[in-house]
Design a protein around this motif. Structure first.
Motif, short mmCIF file in Angstrom:
data_model
loop_
_atom_site.label_atom_id
_atom_site.label_comp_id
_atom_site.label_asym_id
_atom_site.label_seq_id
_atom_site.Cartn_x
_atom_site.Cartn_y
_atom_site.Cartn_z
N GLY A 1 -5.80 -4.32 5.90
CA GLY A 1 -6.62 -2.22 5.15
C GLY A 1 -5.08 -1.99 3.75
N LEU A 2 -5.24 -3.39 3.59
CA LEU A 2 -5.07 -3.16 1.81
C LEU A 2 -5.26 -2.22 0.96
CD1 LEU A 2 -2.49 -3.66 0.41
CD2 LEU A 2 -3.40 -5.50 -0.56
N TYR A 3 -6.47 -2.14 1.27
CA TYR A 3 -7.97 -1.48 0.47
C TYR A 3 -7.17 0.02 0.78
CZ TYR A 3 -11.86 0.86 -1.64
OH TYR A 3 -12.47 1.97 -2.03
N GLU A 4 -6.87 0.38 1.83
CA GLU A 4 -6.81 1.82 2.15
C GLU A 4 -5.66 2.27 1.77
OE1 GLU A 4 -8.38 -0.40 4.33
OE2 GLU A 4 -10.43 0.50 3.71
N GLU A 5 -4.32 1.27 2.37
CA GLU A 5 -2.98 1.57 1.72
C GLU A 5 -3.42 1.34 0.10
OE1 GLU A 5 -0.70 -2.10 4.09
OE2 GLU A 5 0.69 -0.82 2.47
N PHE A 6 -3.80 0.93 -0.84
CA PHE A 6 -3.78 1.63 -2.01
C PHE A 6 -4.41 2.91 -2.38
CE2 PHE A 6 -4.22 0.65 -6.11
CZ PHE A 6 -4.75 -0.01 -7.18
N LYS A 7 -5.40 2.87 -1.76
CA LYS A 7 -6.51 3.96 -1.89
C LYS A 7 -5.00 5.16 -2.05
CE LYS A 7 -10.24 6.86 -0.98
NZ LYS A 7 -11.99 6.33 -0.05
N GLU A 8 -5.01 5.03 -0.64
CA GLU A 8 -3.74 6.44 -0.16
C GLU A 8 -3.32 6.54 -1.32
OE1 GLU A 8 -1.04 7.53 3.08
OE2 GLU A 8 -0.92 5.55 3.00
N ALA A 9 -1.96 5.48 -1.77
CA ALA A 9 -0.81 5.56 -2.90
C ALA A 9 -1.86 6.03 -4.38
CB ALA A 9 -0.24 4.24 -2.95
N PHE A 10 -3.34 5.55 -4.05
CA PHE A 10 -3.36 5.64 -5.65
C PHE A 10 -3.41 7.24 -5.46
CE2 PHE A 10 -5.98 4.18 -9.04
CZ PHE A 10 -7.00 5.26 -9.54
N PHE A 11 -4.36 7.98 -4.08
CA PHE A 11 -4.53 9.48 -4.67
C PHE A 11 -3.05 10.08 -4.22
CE2 PHE A 11 -9.13 10.19 -4.44
CZ PHE A 11 -9.19 9.87 -4.23
N ARG A 12 -2.22 9.51 -3.95
CA ARG A 12 -1.14 10.48 -3.50
C ARG A 12 -0.62 10.62 -4.59
NH1 ARG A 12 3.51 8.43 -0.56
NH2 ARG A 12 1.91 7.14 0.09
N SER A 13 0.09 9.27 -5.49
CA SER A 13 1.15 9.28 -6.62
C SER A 13 0.62 10.46 -7.56
CB SER A 13 1.41 7.93 -6.82
OG SER A 13 1.56 7.53 -8.18
N ASN A 14 0.96 10.53 -8.49
CA ASN A 14 1.79 11.20 -9.87
C ASN A 14 2.52 10.47 -11.07
OD1 ASN A 14 1.82 13.20 -7.95
ND2 ASN A 14 3.35 14.64 -8.81
N TRP A 15 1.77 8.21 -10.06
CA TRP A 15 2.65 7.94 -11.36
C TRP A 15 1.89 8.16 -12.61
CZ3 TRP A 15 0.24 3.92 -14.52
CH2 TRP A 15 0.53 3.21 -14.62
N THR A 16 2.96 7.44 -14.20
CA THR A 16 2.18 7.40 -15.01
C THR A 16 3.12 6.41 -15.73
OG1 THR A 16 4.52 8.94 -15.77
CG2 THR A 16 2.03 10.33 -15.36
N PRO A 17 2.56 5.63 -16.43
CA PRO A 17 3.19 4.20 -17.32
C PRO A 17 3.94 4.57 -17.72
CG PRO A 17 0.81 4.94 -18.41
CD PRO A 17 1.18 6.31 -17.48
#
Lengths: 154, 589
Positions: free
Chosen positions: B444-460
């Motif tokens: 399920g890493l793909y789904e985990e990654f996707k979820e984090a990707f969409f949820r995050s406000n991460w900037t460099p």
């Protein structure tokens, strides 16, 4: 099960042996060879294996032909060798080493493991002198070397 | 920074750093010297037998009497038998004759015994694994006499390739293989240039000023490590070892393939070490960072002596990587993703890679064949990365790395805009090959990654930060300014676009395998056509032909073009026409 197809082998002296396909497949060498080139009408020559040794090898493979654990790695050094295999290995050293070489050449891992373990058991728990006697080893250290060796080990 | 310095010249070390091996001589490589390489026990290769036979003082090979009946067996087979013996039996056997002394002293065998029985819990003794093992088994074992007498033991008349080969590979060193340098080298590289010239096309480059300003460059040395983190325990291959002990080992080992220290938890195990380094500006966009502490393994400290290194591999999860050398130097040899290096074998989906030889053996047996391929474009990229320099390893590239001298380095893997799609595709289509996470997270890493990707406000991260700082409440989206929101939207669109393409390709492949067509697949193709991805669809012949050639219920189209999935050239026009028509149909529907 339908009748197995048969394979023809020739030992180093030219003696012919007919064996069933599934027994031949215990040898990875033969198995791959037969898979690659299909079944040939002619005999497969085994110039490295003499008639008597080939007979012994076939005996081993035939006894183990229905053994489900045959190919799983026999890595447990401490495990006891079963009765039949023990008896099978009660041969003179020359024959034993020929069997090792044949098992190595034909790539029959369980037979290789069994015969090597047998030799290891001949070394186990012996003193250097006893080992020399067993294998007819010459003590070829110079007196100096032997001293160091002694010091090294004790 | 000088670019063509020979790796093992004895230049003065920078005052604060010291290498952990002092080399006394350069390896000699002339033919004359090769033939006179002296094995410490005086064992010679088989070939020498024939040469020695011409000499008047030739005493023959001692092998027969020395092995007795065992001489029927080859050295390799005898080694197999030795592997079945207990250590005390091995010691006894070594006292019986010269040849058995030689065979039972093969240090690699003792290395395996030591690690198998004691894992990382041993203290390096006498520069051999044998002494290390025996001392660890029996504290009363006296190693002092060995040191004194070692030089005098010479196994005259023992010819063995089995024993000579590994000694030879180790002794010859890397010098014959370090001449070629065809990887671009740059200092002062702008981020844009890096992306345009190297990251996007996927081309390796050595950034010569990449780590130049790191505090680590002036601080790190053996002494510094031992003083600052005296009790540190780090990972060496399959075991954890005390760093102090590892340095002792690295200093004296003659192993052909030395034990290599490669630790992913060094940030926690060495307090404060992360402040001595920083992620270079080229690699700060790292989307796995959005997963914070749940991200797959991504950074390692790498410490090892000469000859230690990694055999050919591709980096995990289709990530790209960078590797910074703090002390020492590394030889790199790299092949692009579609060229399999010689001597490396892999199955069809590259989930299993086997390289049956050690690094040194690979160079000895295969390097020459890489230098004159039929197609000059198939030559590998090679270069030496030195102190302060950083190697960029694009995703999917095969690479092997050897330390030319004692080396401390840092490496990280990352996913940026330039390789997001490849990593997404990898996680989506090769779930069983996903690595760097616990086994139960692979699927399920793909789904985990996707979820984090969409949820995050991460900037460099800002300059100076190494980690992506997980901020409280940072996921809510409230605190983003307009620019950040715009950027976020762009990222999400990029993800969705990639995902559609991956799903489409993956289904098309499955279809071709199954040989049938389902309604839904065609719908999604048409949907994509509606959204204007026609151009991409047209250029991707693989995907379409699988869908179209099988006919179907796509709304009354007559598939009269008559092409099969194997047609290549004719497809572009027909595809576009169909799409156009469909667009019209659906807009009126």
């Amino acid at each position: 099960m339908s009748a197995h197809s048969q394979i023809l082998l020739t030992s180093s002296e030219g003696t012919e042996f007919i064996i069933d396909r599934d027994i031949a497949d215990k040898s990875m060498l033969l198995k791959c060879m037969l898979e690659d080139i299909g079944e040939i009408g002619q005999a497969v020559p085994l110039p490295n294996v003499s008639g008597p040794i080939l007979t012994k090898v076939i005996e081993y493979c035939t006894h183990h032909r229905d053994d489900p654990n045959f190919l799983s790695a026999n890595d447990d050094v401490a495990a006891d060798i079963d009765e039949w295999d023990l008896e099978y290995c009660k041969v003179d050293q020359g024959t034993l080493y020929e069997l090792i070489l044949a098992a190595n050449y034909l790539d029959i891992k369980p037979l290789m493991d069994l015969t090597c373990k047998t030799v290891a058991n001949m070394i186990k728990a012996k003193s250097p002198e006893e080992i020399r006697k067993t294998f007819n080893i010459t003590n070829d250290f110079t007196p100096d070397e032997e001293d160091q060796d002694w010091v090294d080990e004790h | 920074m000088p670019t063509h310095e020979a790796p093992s010249t004895s230049k003065q070390p920078v005052a604060k750093k010291q290498r952990f091996i002092i080399r006394h001589e350069k390896p000699k490589i002339t033919t004359k010297h090769v033939m006179s390489l002296q094995h410490p026990l005086g064992i010679k290769p088989l070939g020498n037998y024939y040469m020695d036979a011409t000499r008047s003082d030739f005493a023959g090979s001692c092998r027969g009497p020395s092995l007795g009946r065992l001489s029927q067996l080859t050295d390799e087979i005898i080694m197999e038998i030795l592997n079945l013996l207990s250590p005390s039996d091995l010691v006894t056997l070594g006292a019986t004759s010269r040849v058995l002394y030689g065979l039972t002293h093969l240090d690699d065998m003792w290395k395996n015994l030591t690690i198998e029985r004691f894992k990382g819990d041993w203290v390096w003794q006498d520069d051999t694994w044998r002494a290390t093992f025996l001392k660890r088994s029996d504290p009363g074992y006296d190693t002092s006499m060995i040191l004194k007498n070692r030089d005098q033991m010479k196994l005259k008349g023992f010819y063995s390739d089995t024993l000579f080969q590994s000694f030879y590979c180790a002794a010859i060193g890397m010098e014959p293989y370090t001449a070629v340098e065809n990887i671009d080298r740059h200092s002062g590289l702008s981020l844009e240039d890096f992306i345009q010239k190297y990251e996007r096309p996927g081309k390796p480059v050595i950034i010569t000023d990449g780590a130049k300003h790191w505090p680590a460059m002036t601080k790190w040395s053996t002494e510094y490590f031992l003083k600052t983190w005296p009790d540190a325990v780090l990972r060496a291959e399959s075991v954890d070892v005390k760093v102090e002990n590892y340095f002792k080992y690295a200093q004296g080992t003659k192993d052909e393939s030395p034990l290599y220290l490669f630790d992913k938890k060094f940030g926690e195990r060495c307090q404060g070490i992360l402040e001595d380094m920083e992620v270079p500006v080229y690699f700060r966009e790292d989307f796995f960072g959005m997963m914070k502490e749940k991200r797959p393994d991504y950074r390692w400290i790498i410490i090892g002596p000469a000859r230690s290194g990694s055999t050919f591999h591709k980096d995990p999860n289709a990530t790209s990587a960078w590797n910074a050398v703090i002390t020492g130097s590394k030889k790199w040899i790299m092949f692009p993703p579609h060229i399999l290096p010689p001597g490396v074998f892999t199955n069809e989906d590259e989930s299993e890679v086997t390289s049956p030889v050690s690094l040194m053996e690979w160079f000895s047996n295969f390097y020459a064949s890489t230098q004159f391929p039929d197609d000059p474009a198939d030559r590998p990229l090679e270069g030496i990365c030195r102190e302060g320099e950083i190697m960029f390893v694009p995703r999917g590239w095969w690479h092997a790395v050897v330390n030319l001298e004692d080396c401390i380095a840092i490496t990280q893997n990352y996913v940026g805009s330039q390789n997001l799609k490849e990593t997404m595709e990898f996680l989506y289509t090769k779930r069983d090959q996903v690595s760097g996470v616990a086994d139960d997270r692979q699927e399920g890493l793909y789904e985990e990654f996707k979820e984090a990707f969409f949820r995050s406000n991460w900037t460099p991260p800002e300059e100076g930060d190494v980690d992506t700082p997980p901020q409280e409440g940072a996921d809510s989206g409230d605190s983003m300014n307009a620019e950040e929101i715009g950027r976020k939207r762009a990222l999400m669109e990029m993800w969705e676009k990639n995902e559609q393409e991956i799903e489409r390709l993956s289904k098309a492949v499955q279809q071709r395998c199954k040989g049938s067509v389902d309604g839904p697949e065609q719908v999604s193709f048409w949907e994509m056509a509606k959204r204007g991805t026609r151009a991409e669809a047209a250029s991707d012949k693989e995907g379409e032909s699988g869908v179209e050639a099988n006919g179907g219920s796509g709304g009354g189209f007559s598939f009269s073009f008559g092409f099969t999935s194997d047609d290549e050239g004719d497809e572009e026009e027909p595809v576009e026409e169909e799409s156009l028509e469909q667009e019209n149909v659906s807009s009126t529907a």
